[in-house]
Design a protein around this motif. Sequence first.
Motif, PDB file in Angstrom:
ATOM      1  N   GLN A   3       0.831  -1.196   0.000  1.00  0.00           N
ATOM      2  CA  GLN A   3       0.000   0.000   0.000  1.00  0.00           C
ATOM      3  C   GLN A   3       0.863   1.241   0.000  1.00  0.00           C
ATOM      4  O   GLN A   3       1.896   1.297   0.622  1.00  0.00           O
ATOM      5  N   ARG A   4       0.421   2.295  -0.651  1.00  0.00           N
ATOM      6  CA  ARG A   4       1.220   3.495  -0.838  1.00  0.00           C
ATOM      7  C   ARG A   4       0.807   4.641   0.091  1.00  0.00           C
ATOM      8  O   ARG A   4       1.340   5.718  -0.019  1.00  0.00           O
ATOM      9  N   TRP A   5      -0.133   4.421   0.967  1.00  0.00           N
ATOM     10  CA  TRP A   5      -0.573   5.508   1.837  1.00  0.00           C
ATOM     11  C   TRP A   5      -0.312   5.095   3.269  1.00  0.00           C
ATOM     12  O   TRP A   5      -1.140   4.480   3.925  1.00  0.00           O
ATOM     13  N   PRO A   6       0.866   5.385   3.812  1.00  0.00           N
ATOM     14  CA  PRO A   6       1.311   4.817   5.065  1.00  0.00           C
ATOM     15  C   PRO A   6       0.567   5.366   6.275  1.00  0.00           C
ATOM     16  O   PRO A   6       0.078   6.487   6.288  1.00  0.00           O
ATOM     17  N   ASP A   7       0.544   4.540   7.328  1.00  0.00           N
ATOM     18  CA  ASP A   7      -0.010   4.943   8.621  1.00  0.00           C
ATOM     19  C   ASP A   7       1.101   5.416   9.540  1.00  0.00           C
ATOM     20  O   ASP A   7       0.896   5.592  10.721  1.00  0.00           O
ATOM     21  N   SER A   8       2.269   5.546   9.022  1.00  0.00           N
ATOM     22  CA  SER A   8       3.453   5.761   9.846  1.00  0.00           C
ATOM     23  C   SER A   8       3.340   7.002  10.694  1.00  0.00           C
ATOM     24  O   SER A   8       2.913   8.048  10.249  1.00  0.00           O
ATOM     25  N   PRO A   9       3.739   6.918  11.992  1.00  0.00           N
ATOM     26  CA  PRO A   9       3.783   8.107  12.826  1.00  0.00           C
ATOM     27  C   PRO A   9       4.744   9.157  12.307  1.00  0.00           C
ATOM     28  O   PRO A   9       4.712  10.305  12.737  1.00  0.00           O
ATOM     29  N   SER A  10       5.621   8.758  11.386  1.00  0.00           N
ATOM     30  CA  SER A  10       6.549   9.739  10.828  1.00  0.00           C
ATOM     31  C   SER A  10       5.847  10.778   9.982  1.00  0.00           C
ATOM     32  O   SER A  10       6.349  11.856   9.734  1.00  0.00           O
ATOM     33  N   LEU A 291     -21.572  18.477  21.544  1.00  0.00           N
ATOM     34  CA  LEU A 291     -20.248  17.934  21.202  1.00  0.00           C
ATOM     35  C   LEU A 291     -19.983  18.080  19.705  1.00  0.00           C
ATOM     36  O   LEU A 291     -18.909  18.535  19.292  1.00  0.00           O
ATOM     37  N   LEU A 292     -20.955  17.710  18.890  1.00  0.00           N
ATOM     38  CA  LEU A 292     -20.765  17.783  17.447  1.00  0.00           C
ATOM     39  C   LEU A 292     -20.544  19.214  16.979  1.00  0.00           C
ATOM     40  O   LEU A 292     -19.690  19.485  16.133  1.00  0.00           O
ATOM     41  N   VAL A 293     -21.325  20.143  17.546  1.00  0.00           N
ATOM     42  CA  VAL A 293     -21.179  21.537  17.148  1.00  0.00           C
ATOM     43  C   VAL A 293     -19.773  22.035  17.487  1.00  0.00           C
ATOM     44  O   VAL A 293     -19.131  22.735  16.693  1.00  0.00           O
ATOM     45  N   ARG A 294     -19.267  21.658  18.642  1.00  0.00           N
ATOM     46  CA  ARG A 294     -17.948  22.145  19.051  1.00  0.00           C
ATOM     47  C   ARG A 294     -16.825  21.511  18.221  1.00  0.00           C
ATOM     48  O   ARG A 294     -15.832  22.165  17.915  1.00  0.00           O
ATOM     49  N   THR A 295     -16.983  20.252  17.869  1.00  0.00           N
ATOM     50  CA  THR A 295     -15.922  19.608  17.079  1.00  0.00           C
ATOM     51  C   THR A 295     -15.818  20.204  15.681  1.00  0.00           C
ATOM     52  O   THR A 295     -14.781  20.067  15.026  1.00  0.00           O
ATOM     53  N   SER A 296     -16.867  20.881  15.225  1.00  0.00           N
ATOM     54  CA  SER A 296     -16.845  21.408  13.853  1.00  0.00           C
ATOM     55  C   SER A 296     -15.798  22.500  13.664  1.00  0.00           C
ATOM     56  O   SER A 296     -15.460  22.840  12.527  1.00  0.00           O
ATOM     57  N   VAL A 297     -15.261  23.068  14.755  1.00  0.00           N
ATOM     58  CA  VAL A 297     -14.234  24.112  14.592  1.00  0.00           C
ATOM     59  C   VAL A 297     -12.907  23.523  14.128  1.00  0.00           C
ATOM     60  O   VAL A 297     -12.029  24.268  13.673  1.00  0.00           O
ATOM     61  N   CYS A 298     -12.748  22.210  14.224  1.00  0.00           N
ATOM     62  CA  CYS A 298     -11.477  21.569  13.888  1.00  0.00           C
ATOM     63  C   CYS A 298     -11.582  20.837  12.558  1.00  0.00           C
ATOM     64  O   CYS A 298     -12.567  20.138  12.305  1.00  0.00           O
ATOM     65  N   ALA A 299     -10.564  20.985  11.736  1.00  0.00           N
ATOM     66  CA  ALA A 299     -10.537  20.283  10.456  1.00  0.00           C
ATOM     67  C   ALA A 299     -10.394  18.789  10.657  1.00  0.00           C
ATOM     68  O   ALA A 299     -10.763  18.002   9.789  1.00  0.00           O
ATOM     69  N   ARG A 300      -9.846  18.380  11.772  1.00  0.00           N
ATOM     70  CA  ARG A 300      -9.709  16.956  12.110  1.00  0.00           C
ATOM     71  C   ARG A 300      -9.852  16.824  13.609  1.00  0.00           C
ATOM     72  O   ARG A 300      -9.707  17.802  14.359  1.00  0.00           O
ATOM     73  N   LEU A 301     -10.149  15.633  14.061  1.00  0.00           N
ATOM     74  CA  LEU A 301     -10.409  15.454  15.478  1.00  0.00           C
ATOM     75  C   LEU A 301     -10.032  14.055  15.921  1.00  0.00           C
ATOM     76  O   LEU A 301      -9.916  13.125  15.110  1.00  0.00           O
ATOM     77  N   CYS A 302      -9.816  13.916  17.214  1.00  0.00           N
ATOM     78  CA  CYS A 302      -9.585  12.622  17.842  1.00  0.00           C
ATOM     79  C   CYS A 302     -10.299  12.636  19.185  1.00  0.00           C
ATOM     80  O   CYS A 302     -10.830  13.668  19.613  1.00  0.00           O
ATOM     81  N   SER A 303     -10.321  11.509  19.869  1.00  0.00           N
ATOM     82  CA  SER A 303     -11.147  11.398  21.082  1.00  0.00           C
ATOM     83  C   SER A 303     -10.695  12.370  22.166  1.00  0.00           C
ATOM     84  O   SER A 303     -11.522  13.055  22.782  1.00  0.00           O
ATOM     85  N   SER A 304      -9.379  12.446  22.426  1.00  0.00           N
ATOM     86  CA  SER A 304      -8.924  13.327  23.509  1.00  0.00           C
ATOM     87  C   SER A 304      -9.167  14.794  23.166  1.00  0.00           C
ATOM     88  O   SER A 304      -9.434  15.610  24.055  1.00  0.00           O
ATOM     89  N   LEU A 305      -9.097  15.162  21.902  1.00  0.00           N
ATOM     90  CA  LEU A 305      -9.404  16.527  21.497  1.00  0.00           C
ATOM     91  C   LEU A 305     -10.879  16.826  21.741  1.00  0.00           C
ATOM     92  O   LEU A 305     -11.240  17.900  22.244  1.00  0.00           O
ATOM     93  N   ASN A 341      -1.693   6.135  20.169  1.00  0.00           N
ATOM     94  CA  ASN A 341      -2.950   5.608  20.707  1.00  0.00           C
ATOM     95  C   ASN A 341      -4.174   6.361  20.203  1.00  0.00           C
ATOM     96  O   ASN A 341      -5.293   6.066  20.619  1.00  0.00           O
ATOM     97  N   GLU A 342      -3.958   7.334  19.332  1.00  0.00           N
ATOM     98  CA  GLU A 342      -5.068   8.157  18.868  1.00  0.00           C
ATOM     99  C   GLU A 342      -5.453   7.808  17.438  1.00  0.00           C
ATOM    100  O   GLU A 342      -4.600   7.619  16.578  1.00  0.00           O
ATOM    101  N   THR A 343      -6.767   7.739  17.216  1.00  0.00           N
ATOM    102  CA  THR A 343      -7.301   7.617  15.861  1.00  0.00           C
ATOM    103  C   THR A 343      -7.841   8.976  15.449  1.00  0.00           C
ATOM    104  O   THR A 343      -8.639   9.585  16.171  1.00  0.00           O
ATOM    105  N   TRP A 344      -7.402   9.454  14.278  1.00  0.00           N
ATOM    106  CA  TRP A 344      -7.814  10.765  13.785  1.00  0.00           C
ATOM    107  C   TRP A 344      -8.933  10.609  12.754  1.00  0.00           C
ATOM    108  O   TRP A 344      -8.908   9.702  11.938  1.00  0.00           O
ATOM    109  N   TYR A 345      -9.904  11.527  12.851  1.00  0.00           N
ATOM    110  CA  TYR A 345     -11.076  11.496  11.972  1.00  0.00           C
ATOM    111  C   TYR A 345     -11.249  12.857  11.290  1.00  0.00           C
ATOM    112  O   TYR A 345     -10.746  13.881  11.750  1.00  0.00           O
ATOM    113  N   ARG A 346     -12.021  12.811  10.209  1.00  0.00           N
ATOM    114  CA  ARG A 346     -12.445  14.039   9.544  1.00  0.00           C
ATOM    115  C   ARG A 346     -13.957  13.977   9.384  1.00  0.00           C
ATOM    116  O   ARG A 346     -14.506  12.964   8.926  1.00  0.00           O
TER     117      ARG A 346
END
Length: 940
Positions: A3-10, A291-305, A341-346
């Motif tokens: 696969q060409r789209w890495p999950d690497s923390p780098s 919660l949903l309204v507040r998360t909309s200020v971020c282009a991406r989000l994760c649980s701790s955010l 340990n974080e999963t990022w969403y859009r």
Amino acid sequence: MPQRWPDSPSVAAGAASRVMAPRSKTRVVARERVVGQLIEARRKRCIVLQGPAGCGKTTTLLAWREALLPLGFDLAWLTLAPEDDDLSSFVDGLVASLAQVDPAICREAAILGGRGADDEAVERTVIALVRAIASRSCDLALVIDDLDHVTNARSHRALQWLIDYAPQNLHLVLVSRGNVPVSLGRLRDQDLMLELNMRDLRFTFAESAQYLHAQLGEVSERDARAMHELTDGWVAGLQLFAIQLKRRRTTAGAADVTASLASTHLHDARAFGEYFEGAVLSRLSASEVELLVRTSVCARLCSSLCVALVGDEQPANEVLALLARLETDNLFIAQIERVGNETWYRLNPLFRETLLERLRTRSEALQRAVHHAAWCWFRDHGLPEEAVRHALHAGESAAAADLVLAVARDLQISGDLRKLVSLMHLLPHAEIETRVELRLWRLQLELYARDFEACATTLARLEADIPEENAHARYRLTLLRAAVDVQRDDADSVAARLPQILAAPADATSMSIGARNNLLSWLYMRLGEYDEARAFQTDATRPLLAGSPLMGTSAGVLNGRCMAGFSHALEGQFLQVERISRDVLAEADERGSSAAEPACLAAAQLGEALYEFNDIAGARRLLEDRVDVLERVSIPDSVVRVLTVLAAAHWAEGHRLDAFAYLERLEEYASRHGLPRLLAHSLAAQVLQHLQCGQFDDAEGQLARLDTIAARLRPTRPHAWYDVHALAQRSHVNWCIAHEDFEGAALRLPALIALCGERGWQHRVVQLRMQAALVDQRRKRADAARENALMGLRLGHRLGLVRSVLDAGPDIVTFAEQVVRGMPGVSADQNPQENGGDPVLAFYVDRLRAAQESTAALVSTTNETALARGAAPNVAETLSERETKVVSLLAQALPNKKIARTLGISPETVKWHLKNIYGKLGVSSRDEAVARVRDLGIDT
């Protein structure tokens, strides 16, 4: 295939939401019909998907991406956002997206990043990307999603360059809600593009039925057709219907469900928003909606955010449960990546727009509080760009400025000054003006971009505003002022500030000490005190940061080693130059853009050493691959070496037009930046080449200009004058020799040799001694000729010089053989060691003869290759009208800048035309291109 789209923390977390395609654990909408069209068009130059939000553009491309994997394609992805409506951000996104495929694609572009935002700088960056892509063996597709967010004309121009210059293995996919803001007519006429709009992306009835069946199980044809008509095949509407039906089936029969939906129409984005408000948000609890309204200020989000955004108002377990439910529903959220340990969403774009509309109805205090929570979270997690944006939205511009100041040094050390430039652009001007340290960083970035006018203004204001008691800031200002002088090639100004440079505060930082040492090495090198220059690198304690040596910055160890290498080069000790430059270049290339400066310095030195050792092709390959970046990035000492070596290499290969072009390029560079010493180097080399071509009027004109520069510099810049004076005197010697005025040459040579000896320019001494020997031979002074030749050969052998001797004159090797072996025509004493009996010098002369024959063979091979190309013309490819005009101007020996001015295009575009012309004609130089056009009878 991997696969060409890495999950690497780098992968930089801050860029992940932009440069990675969305992923979902659930099934992607089936689009066999459209995906088939895309697969069929995969080798076209451009694919355009245009349609309103929610019509399935992105999900279609996700399915296409999976289909490309087994076909040997790489795929890069860039999703744009409103904050990307800025040229720097847009170009950064392009670079970052391609780096996910292969960091090597972006090595040169990353080095250029931030060094000016003028059109030429951006065009250079685009061309660096395109060249790197063209060098790859496999095809690469670049998806640019949500292009409608970029509205400024300069970003559109950068995208147009990318389209116009794209090689055959680059395939652009442009995705937009509105019209694509670039010209695609030529690609359309050549059948090199595929355009899909809402009509193509809308589901057919069969596709709607298939999708509903996959989501809901058994669905009657009547119900499927009803939902298809209610949505007009609009994908987002079908998805919403499917979710609602899943929820209602537990409490109502299928017939009741169909009846309840019969009055609802979902076939555009506005209908989606209305339906979402009435049928989805109304069914969530108040805390979930909040919660949903507040998360909309971020282009991406994760649980701790998300937990941070709601603070103490909601338990963390409720926040996590809602995120899990949203992902399971497969509508409103898409997974980007997992880092640690974080999963990022859009959020789904339509979903986010609806939520943002709700947020805008809330009080300004609440909106600022949400942004404050976001900025604190991003700050604490080491994501400064997002933190700064949210701090500004929260009305906390002072905190944003403090954060930029806190991360600036780390960004410099990591070589990411491009990001620092972006962060500085975000800050209000007033916040920068109130902080001396930020103003110092602004000065450094102005220097980085070579905006010398801005540097002068900033320097003057800082000099007046920094109090005397702020020793650290004033010392940093001293170092930055000296660094500006280095870029202005002004050793005299640096020398005048030597006491201030030496007077470092007792507790000066490692960065300041490292920068001081490198500045002093440069200064003493230019003063001709080479041992002292090297002592600052060998005797000084290496600057450390957190226990590790500084490496790639201007204050780093690698730069210091390059300064030592430059001092050896000025002395003509090219064996040491080669060793140092090879080691530094290997280490700098491993470190990438963080070591851009030493990489350029080392490449310039190595190219000069390779040329001196007669590896002409090797020097040309090394430097031509780097010259565009190096000219933009490095100090003038590197630029003059690179361009003069490239001119000399092309001249040795018989490419006279290319040789003159590089000297004209050096002249233009020197004139643009006000660098008289570099201008003198260009003029001196042009005088010699004009004389060798018999163009005496041109040579005389350049010689007069050279004399004028020398006269002007003597009273004001004596250290620069020494170099220019030597160049002028050497040009007068060449003029005399070309006109067979050997007495005139003999009058000038002794003083010139003495000057070069005093300055430690030993390789120049060698060449001048050999010239003096030839002059004495023509004057019938055999003993003097022999003495000069032996002195030159002994010194040349000790230094290992080759080209310095060969370039002294066309008959120099034959003459040297006569001297060393005591052949007829040259007087010799009776010492058998010197009368043909010195094995060391005899061996050296044999090496010179072999090098001369090697050069002749190289020229012969080049000519034979050109003839072979000419014997089999590629009639399938003809020059365009513009390309023919470029060739006609080449034949007039015009450099790129003058061709650009004549045609009203940029120099970078001229270079791109040359690349295409060379490819079509099957040639590798200007001379070959002109000859090839004439052979083919093309009218220019």
